[in-house]
Design an enzyme around this catalytic site. Sequence first.
Site, short mmCIF file in Angstrom:
data_model
loop_
_atom_site.label_atom_id
_atom_site.label_comp_id
_atom_site.label_asym_id
_atom_site.label_seq_id
_atom_site.Cartn_x
_atom_site.Cartn_y
_atom_site.Cartn_z
N VAL A 216 43.26 54.57 23.45
CA VAL A 216 43.13 53.60 24.56
C VAL A 216 41.70 52.80 24.24
CG1 VAL A 216 42.80 53.41 27.22
CG2 VAL A 216 44.27 55.22 26.40
N SER A 217 42.00 51.94 23.83
CA SER A 217 40.80 50.93 23.33
C SER A 217 39.68 50.80 24.22
CB SER A 217 41.12 49.57 23.06
OG SER A 217 42.26 49.37 22.19
#
Length: 413
Positions: free
Chosen positions: A80-81
């Site tokens: 999840v950036s």
Amino acid sequence: MASDSAETGKQAAVLRDAMVDQIIAGQEQLGITVPPAVEAALRKVPRHLFTPGASLEAAYGSDSVVAKRDADRGIMLSTVSAPPTIAMMLSQAGDLSGKRVLEIGSGGYQASLLSEMVGSTGSVTTMDIDSDVIDRAKACLAAAGYDDVQVMQGDGEYGAAGSVFDAIIVTAGTWDIAPAWLSQLADGGRLVLPLRTLGLTRSWALDRRGPLLESHGRPLMCGFVPMQGSGQHQGHAVPLHDKAGLWLDEDQHLDTTTLDEVLSTPRAEAWSGVTVGKRQPFHDQDLWLATHLHGFALLTAKQEALDAGVVAPSWRLGTPATISRQTLAYRAKLRPLDRERTTFEFGVYAHGPTAAEAAETFAEQIRQWDQHGRPAPSMTVYPAETPDTGLPAGLVLHKRHTTIVLHWPQPAQ
């Protein structure tokens, strides 16, 4: 349970607002204004629902959250950036209200932000090659109430066949631009992607102009897990020492066979007189050096090599370097010019028979970058079959599907 959920929601809201405030302050330092639509989406979407297993503090921190690793090697396959990176790329995407958007590389969180930004008259499709990632994205989107996002499994290299989008956002590190992305992007639409050129990954906003793509705004530094599937591309490492080496990411025809002992030769150095302030970004300089220096490569080193004084680069992973005439030159660790360590000077270290000359040539390009106003490059993407005679001046990179030209603004007269 209800009270626990309510308490968690309150804590999450406080942390979420603090995260957004920090993003805005950080982007301002980089000269980037976070658009109101991006800020509103960041303040609304419950990021912690997309990071199951992570603490609230981790969910609303400034780093990415690992979602999946390779079982054998432990390599990150999906994350999840990091929120600042997401905010940066969404800002590059421009006004998305009412637009049709494709996200390649899923996780659910950015898709939910995109859903907020396109509104009720737009649409969001998110896709990923990994079935585990898709299953997690579906579950997280449902838990957060974003049932309107279309989730599909497939190789991102081929996009969503039969569809046309106003914007495509790629959230995996790419080496080339797939033909499907161009064909599925409406004329005038925007492609935002983390593209590698000579090993340097930057987030580019590219607008479609018929058969071409033209960059919009300044490319921004970022890092992503690499693309899987048909679009995967591996560079190759050249060892210089057991704890240091070079990284080549294009079809670079460089003679590295004579560099086995180069780091054991005396070191020459040249200092440019060009300075940078603490936390002042200078990543455009890397692209300038890649464009203007012959024999460009990236120097990488393990921490042990730095501790032993084998090399002293500006960055441990991916410092600009050149190879020429059995000589290696690279950007040195920046040296502070004041006791408070607020101002630093760029310099170059070199090893080999022409070390002094190579260091000075490298340093002169740092001066040229400064004298030209520390500009940002532009990019134009052409079909692969475009002859070189029809291309503008600049660094030409021939990739699998495209020919890319990096070019720079002319200095003011």
